[in-house]
Write a protein that holds these residues in place. Sequence first.
Motif, PDB file in Angstrom:
ATOM      1  N   GLY A 262       0.890  -1.326   0.087  1.00 44.04           N
ATOM      2  CA  GLY A 262       0.044   0.075  -0.018  1.00 44.04           C
ATOM      3  C   GLY A 262       0.878   1.281  -0.077  1.00 44.04           C
ATOM      4  N   GLY A 263      -0.015   2.422  -0.083  1.00 42.14           N
ATOM      5  CA  GLY A 263       0.793   3.571  -0.304  1.00 42.14           C
ATOM      6  C   GLY A 263       1.728   4.124   0.909  1.00 42.14           C
ATOM      7  N   SER A 264       1.877   3.514   2.023  1.00 47.73           N
ATOM      8  CA  SER A 264       2.872   4.127   2.863  1.00 47.73           C
ATOM      9  C   SER A 264       4.111   3.315   3.017  1.00 47.73           C
ATOM     10  CB  SER A 264       2.339   3.919   4.535  1.00 47.73           C
ATOM     11  OG  SER A 264       2.073   2.430   4.872  1.00 47.73           O
ATOM     12  N   VAL A 265       3.990   2.193   2.059  1.00 50.85           N
ATOM     13  CA  VAL A 265       5.233   1.126   1.804  1.00 50.85           C
ATOM     14  C   VAL A 265       6.216   1.758   0.565  1.00 50.85           C
ATOM     15  CG1 VAL A 265       5.766  -1.262   1.566  1.00 50.85           C
ATOM     16  CG2 VAL A 265       3.618  -0.474   2.833  1.00 50.85           C
ATOM     17  N   PRO A 266       7.176   2.066   0.942  1.00 52.38           N
ATOM     18  CA  PRO A 266       8.053   2.491  -0.063  1.00 52.38           C
ATOM     19  C   PRO A 266       8.128   1.551  -1.385  1.00 52.38           C
ATOM     20  CG  PRO A 266       8.922   3.231   1.802  1.00 52.38           C
ATOM     21  CD  PRO A 266       7.924   2.364   2.259  1.00 52.38           C
ATOM     22  N   GLY A 267       8.677   0.375  -1.112  1.00 53.14           N
ATOM     23  CA  GLY A 267       8.941  -0.445  -2.201  1.00 53.14           C
ATOM     24  C   GLY A 267       7.604  -0.696  -2.966  1.00 53.14           C
ATOM     25  N   TRP A 268       6.501  -0.816  -2.181  1.00 52.85           N
ATOM     26  CA  TRP A 268       5.005  -1.108  -2.939  1.00 52.85           C
ATOM     27  C   TRP A 268       4.822   0.119  -3.868  1.00 52.85           C
ATOM     28  CZ3 TRP A 268       0.626   1.262  -3.866  1.00 52.85           C
ATOM     29  CH2 TRP A 268      -0.588   0.521  -4.435  1.00 52.85           C
ATOM     30  N   PHE A 295      -7.977  11.810   7.464  1.00 52.74           N
ATOM     31  CA  PHE A 295      -6.654  10.677   7.751  1.00 52.74           C
ATOM     32  C   PHE A 295      -5.892  11.269   8.810  1.00 52.74           C
ATOM     33  CE2 PHE A 295      -8.458   7.541   4.650  1.00 52.74           C
ATOM     34  CZ  PHE A 295      -8.758   6.399   5.588  1.00 52.74           C
ATOM     35  N   MET A 296      -5.763  12.871   8.672  1.00 54.26           N
ATOM     36  CA  MET A 296      -4.737  13.384   9.550  1.00 54.26           C
ATOM     37  C   MET A 296      -3.277  13.399   9.063  1.00 54.26           C
ATOM     38  SD  MET A 296      -7.330  14.207  10.890  1.00 54.26           S
ATOM     39  CE  MET A 296      -6.597  15.512  11.987  1.00 54.26           C
ATOM     40  N   TRP A 297      -2.555  14.391   9.264  1.00 55.76           N
ATOM     41  CA  TRP A 297      -1.360  14.602   8.883  1.00 55.76           C
ATOM     42  C   TRP A 297      -0.317  13.657   9.458  1.00 55.76           C
ATOM     43  CZ3 TRP A 297       0.870  15.792   4.602  1.00 55.76           C
ATOM     44  CH2 TRP A 297       2.279  15.962   4.402  1.00 55.76           C
ATOM     45  N   ASP A 298      -0.522  13.273  10.606  1.00 58.13           N
ATOM     46  CA  ASP A 298       0.625  12.441  11.508  1.00 58.13           C
ATOM     47  C   ASP A 298       0.406  11.080  10.877  1.00 58.13           C
ATOM     48  OD1 ASP A 298       1.478  14.519  12.588  1.00 58.13           O
ATOM     49  OD2 ASP A 298       0.150  14.079  14.641  1.00 58.13           O
ATOM     50  N   ARG A 299      -0.868  10.460  10.366  1.00 57.45           N
ATOM     51  CA  ARG A 299      -0.857   9.248   9.936  1.00 57.45           C
ATOM     52  C   ARG A 299      -0.369   9.125   8.373  1.00 57.45           C
ATOM     53  NH1 ARG A 299      -6.644   6.487  10.123  1.00 57.45           N
ATOM     54  NH2 ARG A 299      -5.300   4.931   9.415  1.00 57.45           N
ATOM     55  N   MET A 300      -0.701  10.273   7.509  1.00 54.09           N
ATOM     56  CA  MET A 300      -0.260   9.955   6.145  1.00 54.09           C
ATOM     57  C   MET A 300       1.200  10.676   6.044  1.00 54.09           C
ATOM     58  SD  MET A 300      -2.490  13.124   4.316  1.00 54.09           S
ATOM     59  CE  MET A 300      -3.965  12.476   5.217  1.00 54.09           C
ATOM     60  N   ARG A 301       1.804  11.259   6.804  1.00 56.78           N
ATOM     61  CA  ARG A 301       3.023  11.806   6.402  1.00 56.78           C
ATOM     62  C   ARG A 301       4.024  11.395   5.937  1.00 56.78           C
ATOM     63  NH1 ARG A 301       6.308  16.130  10.530  1.00 56.78           N
ATOM     64  NH2 ARG A 301       8.279  16.314   9.146  1.00 56.78           N
ATOM     65  N   GLU A 302       4.248   9.995   6.463  1.00 52.55           N
ATOM     66  CA  GLU A 302       5.423   9.287   6.054  1.00 52.55           C
ATOM     67  C   GLU A 302       5.104   8.814   4.363  1.00 52.55           C
ATOM     68  OE1 GLU A 302       8.077   5.241   7.206  1.00 52.55           O
ATOM     69  OE2 GLU A 302       6.283   6.147   8.609  1.00 52.55           O
ATOM     70  N   GLY A 303       3.925   8.182   4.187  1.00 50.49           N
ATOM     71  CA  GLY A 303       3.532   7.866   2.764  1.00 50.49           C
ATOM     72  C   GLY A 303       3.530   9.195   2.026  1.00 50.49           C
ATOM     73  N   TYR A 304       3.225  10.014   2.482  1.00 51.15           N
ATOM     74  CA  TYR A 304       3.056  10.920   1.465  1.00 51.15           C
ATOM     75  C   TYR A 304       4.125  11.885   1.260  1.00 51.15           C
ATOM     76  CZ  TYR A 304      -0.347  14.823  -0.395  1.00 51.15           C
ATOM     77  OH  TYR A 304      -0.952  15.606  -1.359  1.00 51.15           O
TER      78      TYR A 304
END
Length: 544
Positions: A262-268, A295-304
Amino acid sequence: MKKTFATLMAVLACACAMYAGPKDAPRFINIVNFVRQTEPRIGDGMEEELYRCTANQLSLLNKYGLKGTFLLQYDAMIDPRYQYLLKVRLREGSEIGAWWEITQPHVEAAGLQWRGAYPWDWHANVGFSTGYSQEERKVLVDVYMEKFREIFGYYPKSVGSWYIDAFTLDYMQREYGIEASCMCRDQYGTDGYTLWGGYWNQAYYPSKVNAFMPAQTEDGQIPVPVFRMLGSDPVYQYDNGIGSQMQGVVTLEPVGAGNGMGGSVPGWVDWYLEMMAKGECLAFNYIQAGQENSFMWDRMREGYEYQIPAIRKMIDEGLLVEATLSECGRWFRDNFKLTPATSVVAGDDFLKSAKRSIWYDSRFYRANLFWDGADFRFRDIHFFDERKKSDYYDRAGTTTDCRFTTLPLVDGYLWSSKDVSAGLRVVSEGKTLAIADPKVIRRGKSTLVIKGRTLVGRIRIVLKEDRIVVGIPFSKGKWELALNTDPAASLPFGALSPKAMEASEYGFAYSVRLIKGRFAQSGDCVWKVLPSCGRVVFDTVQKR
């Protein structure tokens, strides 16, 4: 400097020259962030957190010089903070449009009575246009559009929603000139919403009476392309949740990390973007990135923060073409009078488990070819018919869930169980034939050819706009196509004759016809098709 549409076309022409595939098959990417002003499930500090998320999304796009599409729910649109943010800080070339979930301020501005438990209630009979009468829908559209023009000086050109009804979309196009729309990817039961069997990715012109159903004729279509959202994994999303009442999620959404994908997994993310940018396709490929602010910034920040520079890099390399949602809509309308045939080809899978998946769509049907190693089956085939009116076209939905469906011939999700994988298989002497060394070849603008080896000879599967062809012309043994399902599956099939099979989906009658081959009953499968002169040909056009 703001790029004009002509400039976009020049960039597109340059980018297409770098593709391994055909020059008329660009790979578009939209970055779509939809914006809510309230989310009752968050608690204290909700409004500030929602705003902070949108502001951070916008800042990151500006940092990498990318344009985005920001779709505003009514409550966010009338909030002065969002108005200032988007008027002052939004990068030139970006887009502001409408997010079509219904809120209390919106309903009350329209002079209607709010029925929700919260100022934004996500249930289908309150939070979506399907929960309102046609007259109420028109008033809701009018109020939103006039307020949008009052704030921004023009009417929005794009509108998105998890799902939107055909009456509303058609009214928006006729009265306010909407040029593009987006709707949630296929999902079964997720959040109470079932959208199942539709045009799988890219975009389509919807039926005038069913926004989920691709139309077959110009007279029967709304001239607004509907783009499918969220970037589904073409291999793993479909089967995720078999045996349960709710499908799981494997998508490009930056918060996503189900089963290590999914979108927070760099390899994927790398695998998905590469597959969509370089895989064989017809007409065009389409990727939607971005995330809703709730979904809030703290949850999506790494993937975004991983996705945005990765997208920038692929745009700079000419592998992707950035565009807003409305720019994609205009390009689609300039190039296609009717819904084109498209495809998504995954020649491998992220987990390296020897799975492959090919999705093919036309205005008449969709099909999924699936390999697990050499083991092959048609995992999904659904037909489209613009005459199938949505339950919500001319009456309001009263339940807290919703359902949009098409016409199944093969359904590898609903007809499977944890023990049985449903599908249409190539069978010889009672055993499934493996298809080894598959090769995918594009033929013209609308045809995919898949070639491979079986134990009884070389197989050729042809996916054309109006038919599906399976052939082993010089077979060394007898073969047939056989549909297997879980014994407990609820199936739509009725009367069977050698050349046709009747079926019904939620009371809508349709038929399956053969151009070559013949249907037969069988004790060890639901039905089978025997070839004629080495071929089986399904007619995918519903007769009028």
